[in-house]
Design a protein around this motif. Structure first.
Motif, PDB file in Angstrom:
ATOM      1  N   SER A 108       0.806  -1.213   0.000  1.00  0.00           N
ATOM      2  CA  SER A 108       0.000   0.000   0.000  1.00  0.00           C
ATOM      3  C   SER A 108       0.842   1.266   0.000  1.00  0.00           C
ATOM      4  O   SER A 108       0.306   2.355  -0.212  1.00  0.00           O
ATOM      5  N   ILE A 131      -1.117  -1.921   8.034  1.00  0.00           N
ATOM      6  CA  ILE A 131      -0.371  -1.705   6.795  1.00  0.00           C
ATOM      7  C   ILE A 131       1.085  -2.080   7.034  1.00  0.00           C
ATOM      8  O   ILE A 131       1.790  -1.429   7.807  1.00  0.00           O
ATOM      9  N   PHE A 137      -2.345  -5.468   4.036  1.00  0.00           N
ATOM     10  CA  PHE A 137      -3.159  -4.348   4.519  1.00  0.00           C
ATOM     11  C   PHE A 137      -4.640  -4.686   4.335  1.00  0.00           C
ATOM     12  O   PHE A 137      -4.996  -5.609   3.594  1.00  0.00           O
ATOM     13  N   GLU A 138      -5.465  -3.903   4.993  1.00  0.00           N
ATOM     14  CA  GLU A 138      -6.924  -3.931   4.811  1.00  0.00           C
ATOM     15  C   GLU A 138      -7.383  -2.500   4.584  1.00  0.00           C
ATOM     16  O   GLU A 138      -7.036  -1.612   5.371  1.00  0.00           O
ATOM     17  N   ARG A 139      -8.158  -2.268   3.539  1.00  0.00           N
ATOM     18  CA  ARG A 139      -8.491  -0.889   3.175  1.00  0.00           C
ATOM     19  C   ARG A 139      -9.920  -0.789   2.669  1.00  0.00           C
ATOM     20  O   ARG A 139     -10.416  -1.663   1.956  1.00  0.00           O
ATOM     21  N   ALA A 183      -7.411   2.650   6.244  1.00  0.00           N
ATOM     22  CA  ALA A 183      -6.704   1.376   6.150  1.00  0.00           C
ATOM     23  C   ALA A 183      -6.137   1.011   7.516  1.00  0.00           C
ATOM     24  O   ALA A 183      -5.941   1.871   8.384  1.00  0.00           O
TER      25      ALA A 183
END
Length: 300
Positions: A90, A243, A212-214, A240
């Protein structure tokens, strides 16, 4: 003088038939029907922000024509003269003709993005599902965009949904899963995307700290309240978590994680056309907030 006169008289019999043939060809061409013009299709759309004026050649591509690209940095990498730079995931950055970091200016909906990171600005927080068009200005653009554009300018335009679109995708690299939904009509467009990215692996099987989570969203609107007056607005938000920062010293010596990151970008443009001189007056307002925290573990 006698030789010159004799030469002119000798050339006269051949000149008369040539003149007659020339006149006949002109009459024949005027009598023939006019040929149809060749149709030229322009794939790129007009620059809605009005900021990428072609002082130099500008490359424009439509994101919908590109397939198999997982991230926004990968989309930018498809532009000629651009290469990826720095760590992946990211936080992936890019270079234009070998220049990167603070020498490249990135704009989103006409808003210049800024960052305190030494690696430079990353526009990867906006999911590629929400990107409509990419524009690239190669070469120095400091005269128009400031000292941060000595190497070039990358401009991203949010995608404008004119109908309801539902899209889901999966990429084996990092076990990525994406879900996107967009809808809109003539005057507004709204879309959001959710992406989950696990850790990738190198060719030798070593893990890469790039997960990551976004969740990102984009709103665009265009209104004409009065004749000759137009209002354009863009609002982009992204959040997010977890990361990972990919680095060569992971995981043996250092592990760097950004627990949380928020991005808010807004742009408002008011255009008024004066009917007397056909000129436009623009009022631009933009605001950007980027906040994050760093969690770093060092191994002795």
């Amino acid at each position: 003088s006698m030789l010159i006169n004799r030469w002119r008289l000798a050339e006269l019999p051949g000149f008369v038939p040539g003149l007659a043939i020339f006149c006949a060809c002109g009459l024949l061409s005027s009598a023939l029907p006019a040929q149809e013009l060749v149709e030229i299709t322009v794939l790129a759309t007009k620059d809605s922000t009005g900021l990428m004026q072609p002082l130099k050649p500008v490359s424009r591509i439509q994101v919908r024509e590109m397939t198999g690209v997982a991230g926004t940095a990968g989309l930018i990498d498809q532009l000629p003269g651009v290469s990826l730079n720095g760590q992946g995931g990211s936080l992936q950055t890019y270079a234009i003709r070998g220049l990167s970091r603070g020498r490249i200016q990135t704009r989103l909906a006409g808003v210049p993005l800024h960052s305190e990171r030494r690696a430079g600005v990353s526009a990867a927080f906006l999911d590629p599902f929400l990107v409509g068009q990419l524009e690239l200005l190669k070469g120095s653009g400091s005269a128009l965009y400031g000292s941060g554009a000595i190497g070039g300018v990358v401009s991203l335009t949010p995608r404008y949904f004119d109908r309801t679109v539902l899209e889901t995708s999966y990429y084996s690299e990092g076990n990525q899963r994406m879900f996107g939904l967009g809808t809109g009509v003539d005057h507004y467009s709204l879309g959001f995307a959710v992406r989950h990215h696990d850790m990738s692996r190198e060719v030798n099987g070593s893990p890469l700290n790039d997960g990551f989570e976004r969740v990102s969203a984009a709103f665009s609107g265009h209104w004409e309240p009065l004749p000759g007056i137009a209002l354009d607005a863009h609002v982009i938000a992204a959040t997010a978590s977890d990361i990972g920062k990919s680095a060569a010293d992971y995981p043996a010596r250092r592990t760097t994680v950004y627990p949380h990151e928020d991005h808010w970008v807004a742009s408002v443009k008011l255009s008024a056309e004066k009917w007397s001189d056909r000129k436009s007056t623009r009022l631009n307002s933009s605001h950007q907030i980027i906040s994050y925290a760093v969690f770093c573990l060092k191994k002795k």
